[in-house]
Design a protein around this motif. Structure first.
Motif, short mmCIF file in Angstrom:
data_model
loop_
_atom_site.label_atom_id
_atom_site.label_comp_id
_atom_site.label_asym_id
_atom_site.label_seq_id
_atom_site.Cartn_x
_atom_site.Cartn_y
_atom_site.Cartn_z
N GLY A 88 -9.22 0.95 4.28
CA GLY A 88 -10.45 1.43 4.89
C GLY A 88 -10.15 2.35 6.05
N THR A 89 -9.26 3.31 5.83
CA THR A 89 -8.72 4.11 6.92
C THR A 89 -9.76 4.97 7.62
N GLY A 90 -10.83 5.37 6.90
CA GLY A 90 -11.85 6.18 7.54
C GLY A 90 -11.27 7.43 8.16
N ASP A 109 -9.02 4.49 1.16
CA ASP A 109 -10.46 4.32 1.41
C ASP A 109 -11.22 4.79 0.17
N VAL A 158 -13.06 -3.62 8.46
CA VAL A 158 -13.28 -3.33 7.04
C VAL A 158 -13.79 -4.56 6.28
#
Length: 275
Positions: A88-90, A109, A158
């Motif tokens: 969920g690095t965004g 992600d 996340v």
């Protein structure tokens, strides 16, 4: 960089909150951490970030990031050629802050989030972006086929946004494919979960948490052998980290700890070893 408006129906606004926290912090004369890249990205995105100005939770996001950065740095000190997967690095910039010149890094992600991320980041010889759901086994197969570990999986802000069956699937997937790996994650207890609509930042966005975890040690009931190596609230951060904070932040945390608010005590930052 292209100016754009994030497609907020699919790209969760929650990924913009920690980005803005780091950008704001970078403007300070004596910041908790330097992140010029975050400030550049905020300037390039057409979004009303001012809605988050002055919110106390921006400081909480910074403290969480400091601890997760510390865990990654400690992992790389022990395993310089290890593998880090940012789940969920965004729009995270952790790689820019902790890269040791040897780590193999994967940014993971959902496709819409990675499409936004691609405006600002590109693959390198040691860093790869993967567009996939964390519950999809295909990404795990790709990572396992390209590296031998050891592995650290970082899931900052996340997993609480997933439903419990999906969180269970993630724990099972990581444990099955990467036995002995480390997993850094945050968990929301009932006190935090039940008041999220009143949260100063989360109350301003559409995304909401679906999974709460009263006790991280309970994850061992899902997957026997899970070990909790560390678990902290924002008011019980590791002593060495607190000692490095400005006095004003230390005083703030002491005052918050004295109140023992369910919202503060029910949110935990955890480092697990998977079986």
């Amino acid at each position: 960089m292209d100016r754009m408006k994030p497609r907020l129906g699919t790209v969760q606004e929650t990924l913009l909150i920690p980005l803005y926290a780091r950008a704001v912090e970078n403007r300070r004369e004596s910041p908790l951490l330097r992140d010029a890249r975050a400030e550049e990205i905020v300037a390039a995105i057409d979004y009303d970030f001012a809605r988050f100005d002055g919110l106390p939770s921006l400081t909480g996001a910074m403290l969480r990031t400091l601890l997760f950065d510390r865990w990654v740095a400690d992992f790389l000190a022990a395993h310089p050629d290890g593998t880090v997967v940012e789940i969920g690095t965004g729009l995270n910039t952790r790689y820019e802050r902790v890269d040791n010149g040897r780590v193999t890094w994967f940014d993971l992600d959902l496709p819409d989030a990675m499409a936004l991320r691609a405006h600002f980041f590109a693959d390198t010889a040691r860093r790869t972006m993967i567009a996939a759901s964390v519950t999809d086994e295909a990404w795990a197969t790709e990572v396992a086929s390209r590296t031998d570990g050891p592995y650290l999986f970082v899931a900052e802000a996340v997993l609480p946004y997933l439903h419990e069956p999906d969180v269970r699937r993630v724990v099972d997937l990581l444990s099955g494919r990467f036995p002995g790996a480390l997993l850094a994650l945050d968990t929301a207890g009932p006190g935090f979960f039940d008041t999220q609509e009143q949260h100063d930042a989360l109350g301003k966005v559409a995304a909401c948490m679906h999974w709460y975890c009263p006790d991280p040690a309970g994850l061992a009931a899902w997957r026997p052998g899970v070990q909790v190596l560390a678990s902290h609230t924002l008011t019980s951060l590791p002593g060495p980290l607190v000692d490095e904070l400005p006095v004003s932040h230390q005083e703030m945390l002491s005052a918050l700890a004295a109140q023992r608010l369910p919202q503060a005590e029910g949110y935990r930052l955890n480092l697990l070893r998977l079986p």
